[in-house]
Write an enzyme that holds these catalytic residues in place. Sequence first.
Site, PDB file in Angstrom:
ATOM      1  N   LYS A 167       2.353   2.585   2.374  1.00 46.53           N
ATOM      2  CA  LYS A 167       2.049   3.399   3.560  1.00 46.53           C
ATOM      3  C   LYS A 167       3.072   3.103   4.655  1.00 46.53           C
ATOM      4  CE  LYS A 167      -2.942   4.322   3.772  1.00 46.53           C
ATOM      5  NZ  LYS A 167      -4.139   4.181   4.618  1.00 46.53           N
ATOM      6  N   LYS A 221       0.821  -1.217   0.000  1.00 41.81           N
ATOM      7  CA  LYS A 221       0.000   0.000   0.000  1.00 41.81           C
ATOM      8  C   LYS A 221       0.854   1.266   0.000  1.00 41.81           C
ATOM      9  CE  LYS A 221      -3.745  -0.179   2.703  1.00 41.81           C
ATOM     10  NZ  LYS A 221      -4.576  -0.447   3.901  1.00 41.81           N
TER      11      LYS A 221
END
Length: 139
Positions: free
Chosen positions: A47, A45
């Site tokens: 992130k 992701k």
Amino acid sequence: MKTILTYGTFDLLHVGHVRLLNRARALGGRLIVGLSTDEFNSEMKGKRTVIPYDERKEILESLSSVDLVIPESTWEQKPLDIGAHGVHTFCMGDDWEGKFDELREFCEVVYLPRTKDISTTLVRQQVRTGSPTRDREAQ
Ligand code: C2G
């Protein structure tokens, strides 16, 4: 008793997350959260999380709206989770509108309104700059 399933990172838990979880729980009587692992966040992701998985899990498990937390480690696990847990409805915030429509083959799919003016990114910026929290309209 309908089982509801949702997924997310839920880093630096904020009111947008809490409202989503409350709305999801209200769709049925049992809410399962697929919580993105630290590896899934960083590798898939893109992130960087502030709070590690075990602590994000403990925080979610302490909420009255959350009945079970399971790890989310791949994009593809959702149909398996839906089958394994007898899920009636899969839901996500409407920033994901349309992205999971293929899951309608397995269960109901609902996109819930996202809370405006709050995000983990914004919280991190406000902590870094010390800027005051802006009033958010109740939604
Ligand atoms: N959310 C919201 N309002 C906000 C912020 C987030 O309703 N202001 C919702 C998102 O739409 C999502 C959930 O809260 O449904 C969790 O958000 P994130 O932790 O940002 O999760 P995300 O990165 O969207 O991961 O496989 C799905 C992914 O794991 C979803």
